[in-house]
Design an enzyme around this catalytic site. Structure first.
Site, PDB file in Angstrom:
ATOM      1  CE  LYS A  22      -1.704   1.607   3.973  1.00  0.00           C
ATOM      2  NZ  LYS A  22      -1.446   3.033   4.253  1.00  0.00           N
ATOM      3  CG  ASN A  23       2.298   2.642   3.521  1.00  0.00           C
ATOM      4  OD1 ASN A  23       1.119   2.913   3.249  1.00  0.00           O
ATOM      5  ND2 ASN A  23       2.701   2.407   4.758  1.00  0.00           N
ATOM      6  CB  CYS A 116      -5.618  10.382  10.514  1.00  0.00           C
ATOM      7  SG  CYS A 116      -4.070   9.674  11.091  1.00  0.00           S
ATOM      8  NE  ARG A 121      -0.129  10.811   9.514  1.00  0.00           N
ATOM      9  CZ  ARG A 121      -0.510   9.681   8.911  1.00  0.00           C
ATOM     10  NH1 ARG A 121      -1.636   9.111   9.263  1.00  0.00           N
ATOM     11  NH2 ARG A 121       0.205   9.172   7.932  1.00  0.00           N
ATOM     12  CG  ASP A 305       3.131   1.635   9.433  1.00  0.00           C
ATOM     13  OD1 ASP A 305       3.378   1.821   8.228  1.00  0.00           O
ATOM     14  OD2 ASP A 305       2.785   2.543  10.210  1.00  0.00           O
ATOM     15  NE  ARG A 397      -6.999   4.100   5.343  1.00  0.00           N
ATOM     16  CZ  ARG A 397      -6.031   4.522   6.175  1.00  0.00           C
ATOM     17  NH1 ARG A 397      -6.210   4.510   7.475  1.00  0.00           N
ATOM     18  NH2 ARG A 397      -4.879   4.952   5.698  1.00  0.00           N
TER      19      ARG A 397
HETATM   20  C1  EPZ Z   1       3.985   7.048   6.028  1.00  0.00           C
HETATM   21  O1  EPZ Z   1       3.184   8.060   6.593  1.00  0.00           O
HETATM   22  C2  EPZ Z   1       3.088   5.818   5.972  1.00  0.00           C
HETATM   23  N1  EPZ Z   1       1.935   6.083   5.120  1.00  0.00           N
HETATM   24  C3  EPZ Z   1       2.627   5.446   7.375  1.00  0.00           C
HETATM   25  O2  EPZ Z   1       1.866   4.241   7.271  1.00  0.00           O
HETATM   26  C4  EPZ Z   1       3.865   5.173   8.235  1.00  0.00           C
HETATM   27  O3  EPZ Z   1       3.450   4.915   9.563  1.00  0.00           O
HETATM   28  C5  EPZ Z   1       4.782   6.414   8.218  1.00  0.00           C
HETATM   29  O4  EPZ Z   1       5.123   6.748   6.854  1.00  0.00           O
HETATM   30  C6  EPZ Z   1       6.064   6.174   8.983  1.00  0.00           C
HETATM   31  O5  EPZ Z   1       6.732   5.081   8.453  1.00  0.00           O
HETATM   32  C7  EPZ Z   1       2.080   6.024   3.777  1.00  0.00           C
HETATM   33  O6  EPZ Z   1       3.156   5.793   3.269  1.00  0.00           O
HETATM   34  C8  EPZ Z   1       0.841   6.277   2.958  1.00  0.00           C
HETATM   35  P1  EPZ Z   1       5.964  10.549   8.022  1.00  0.00           P
HETATM   36  P2  EPZ Z   1       3.721   9.600   6.576  1.00  0.00           P
HETATM   37  O7  EPZ Z   1       5.806  11.753   7.154  1.00  0.00           O
HETATM   38  O8  EPZ Z   1       4.385   9.873   5.294  1.00  0.00           O
HETATM   39  C9  EPZ Z   1       5.655  13.874  11.406  1.00  0.00           C
HETATM   40  C10 EPZ Z   1       0.053   2.801   7.646  1.00  0.00           C
HETATM   41  O9  EPZ Z   1      -0.390   2.284   8.679  1.00  0.00           O
HETATM   42  N2  EPZ Z   1       5.617  14.826  10.279  1.00  0.00           N
HETATM   43  O10 EPZ Z   1       7.230   9.787   7.967  1.00  0.00           O
HETATM   44  O11 EPZ Z   1       2.603  10.473   7.001  1.00  0.00           O
HETATM   45  C11 EPZ Z   1       4.355  13.079  11.503  1.00  0.00           C
HETATM   46  O12 EPZ Z   1       3.385  13.798  12.224  1.00  0.00           O
HETATM   47  C12 EPZ Z   1       0.484   4.256   7.648  1.00  0.00           C
HETATM   48  O13 EPZ Z   1       0.221   2.201   6.556  1.00  0.00           O
HETATM   49  C13 EPZ Z   1       5.689  16.182  10.544  1.00  0.00           C
HETATM   50  O14 EPZ Z   1       5.769  16.602  11.697  1.00  0.00           O
HETATM   51  O15 EPZ Z   1       4.788   9.531   7.744  1.00  0.00           O
HETATM   52  C14 EPZ Z   1       4.768  11.826  12.204  1.00  0.00           C
HETATM   53  O16 EPZ Z   1       4.798  12.061  13.597  1.00  0.00           O
HETATM   54  C15 EPZ Z   1       0.234   4.931   8.986  1.00  0.00           C
HETATM   55  N3  EPZ Z   1       5.631  17.069   9.513  1.00  0.00           N
HETATM   56  C16 EPZ Z   1       6.194  11.598  11.699  1.00  0.00           C
HETATM   57  O17 EPZ Z   1       6.636  12.864  11.178  1.00  0.00           O
HETATM   58  C17 EPZ Z   1       5.536  16.644   8.203  1.00  0.00           C
HETATM   59  O18 EPZ Z   1       5.520  17.504   7.287  1.00  0.00           O
HETATM   60  C18 EPZ Z   1       6.277  10.523  10.610  1.00  0.00           C
HETATM   61  O19 EPZ Z   1       5.596  11.008   9.509  1.00  0.00           O
HETATM   62  C19 EPZ Z   1       5.465  15.255   7.962  1.00  0.00           C
HETATM   63  C20 EPZ Z   1       5.511  14.366   9.005  1.00  0.00           C
END
Ligand code: EPZ
Length: 420
Positions: A22-23, A116, A121, A305, A397
């Site tokens: 998915k990711n 979410c 997010r 995850d 999802r």
């Molecule tokens: C991706 O989310 C994945 N989703 C998530 O999987 C996964 O948990 C996450 O990466 C971490 O590995 C997809 O790929 C669609 P991040 P993403 O940006 O990109 C903070 C699942 O269950 N942050 O690495 O949103 C954020 O709040 C899902 O499949 C900022 O502060 O993850 C979080 O605390 C859940 N500012 C941390 O960084 C930003 O601009 C990690 O976020 C972006 C992120």
């Protein structure tokens, strides 16, 4: 609303092919906008989040249809650059379309993805990076209006290795003049899959999987065929299912190098795991033992995850395991539901202490989020009696068919429609 009825207390013994990731496919679907051509995605999983992405592509004037070989996407007739609030709310990670729309159209309009189930997010890292590539962004009333007369490549340093920000900036950089270096980039395998897809389409991206991704911009991209990598979190889920229930599970197409931190912990707990290029085999013959503190971290650390499903597999282990959730603020929402089944879990801030119990009891439980829902299914396999897992739309999802796959592994699971 559909529900899953799971009879616990049976050892597993079966084999399942692990679905596409998915990711990985979600950013790749956004990347198809850069080609203005037709792309055929093999091993594309049939998921709610993929359907949401298909809806976004169609609202942007593109065509997407399932064929025997996979999902065919034609973005040649793209005629829009805005994603509706409703579609943004359907899937928070739709922000990943921003970079690609800007690279293709020079402008984009999306509503703020907002929070979410896992907590806020934010996309501040995405927006800061886009601004440094020359994007003007107006943020008013929950709507982001972005314009980029010209995107110019440059060095960007991320303050945190955000997966989504890395992906968004890779896509925007493809449309920029000159070279972009993304430093402190996310190193997840899905970044490398996106890089490989872009290069099949004529881009020149390198460094995927390392902390510095380099994109040579300004190249004309074209369509092509690409096979999406296997889903490492789905694989981790089914390994934890075998660990929870005991028995044997063979996961075809799973790649252990993508989830070595998970298999290391499961080996510590007492599972026998072997792998080769065909997949991963897991044999769990005895009661698990508690493991050393599990701290979630950006790749190659322990994946956030997989935190919930690993926790579920350790609920009946000997001893106590400490979890530290360092990525998301609110990722213990599954704990209360696991406690309803008899688990002993104490949460304090980012820390959860799981103390193994002798038995778990099946109970009616409610999914709180995607991976929390998967954890309820894992725990149900180890519980005595029947567990009714409700609100499984969360699970749909990210899992093509949790019941199909768990049945293939020998579990007694069926999907039912709840009485209205
Ligand atoms: C991706 O989310 C994945 N989703 C998530 O999987 C996964 O948990 C996450 O990466 C971490 O590995 C997809 O790929 C669609 P991040 P993403 O940006 O990109 C903070 C699942 O269950 N942050 O690495 O949103 C954020 O709040 C899902 O499949 C900022 O502060 O993850 C979080 O605390 C859940 N500012 C941390 O960084 C930003 O601009 C990690 O976020 C972006 C992120």
């Amino acid at each position: 609303m559909s529900q899953l009825l799971i009879q616990g207390g049976r050892r597993l013994d079966g084999e399942v092919r692990v679905q596409g990731a998915k990711n990985s496919v979600l950013p790749i679907l956004a990347a198809t906008l850069l080609t203005g051509d037709t792309v055929l995605l093999g091993n594309c999983p049939h998921l709610r989040d993929v359907e949401a992405s298909i809806q976004i592509l169609r609202t942007l004037g593109c065509d997407a249809r399932w064929e025997a070989e996979g999902l065919a996407v034609d973005t040649s007739r793209m005629d829009g650059c805005a994603i509706s609030d409703a579609l943004m709310r359907e899937m928070r990670s739709s922000a990943i379309f921003l970079g690609a729309i800007l690279a293709r159209c020079g402008q984009a309009e999306i509503s703020y993805p907002g929070g979410c189930e896992l907590g806020p997010r934010p996309i501040d890292l995405h927006l800061a990076g886009l601004r440094s590539l020359g994007v003007e962004i107006q943020d008013a009333g929950g709507i982001l209006r972005c314009r980029a007369a010209r995107l110019r490549g440059r060095e960007i340093v991320l303050s945190f290795p955000s997966v989504g920000a890395t992906e968004n900036l890779m896509l925007a950089a493809c449309g920029a003049e000159g070279t972009t270096s993304i430093c402190n980039a996310a190193r997840e395998p899905e970044i490398t899959d996106l890089q490989n897809f872009l290069n099949v389409c004529g881009a020149r991206v390198s460094g995927g999987g390392s902390s510095t991704v380099v994109v040579e911009g300004g190249r004309k991209l074209h369509g092509g065929a690409y096979t999406v990598m296997p889903d490492r979190i789905v694989a981790a889920t089914y390994l934890c299912a075998a660990a929870a229930a005991g028995g044997t599970a063979l996961l075809r197409d799973a790649r252990e190098q993508h989830l070595s931190t998970v298999t290391a912990v499961l080996r510590q707990a007492g599972c026998d795991i072997v792998s080769d290029q065909a997949g991963i085999a897991c044999v769990c013959q005895r009661r698990l033992r508690a493991v050393r503190t599990v701290r979630t971290a950006p790749y190659p650390g322990f994946p956030t995850d997989a935190q919930a499903v690993l926790m579920a597999s350790l609920l009946r282990s000997r001893g106590a395991t400490v979890f530290e959730e360092n990525i998301f603020e609110n990722r213990y929402r599954h704990v209360d539901e696991l406690v309803r089944m008899g688990a002993d879990i104490q949460v304090s801030g980012r820390t959860a202490v799981v103390t193994g119990v002798e038995t778990l009891q099946g109970a009616p439980v409610r999914c709180t989020d995607l991976r929390g829902g998967a954890a309820l299914c894992v725990a149900a396999l180890a519980a005595e009696g029947e567990t009714r897992v409700m609100e499984i739309g969360h699970i749909d999802r990210g899992y093509e068919s949790m019941e199909r796959d768990l049945r293939a592994l020998g579990a007694c699971v069926r999907r039912t429609e709840a009485e209205a």
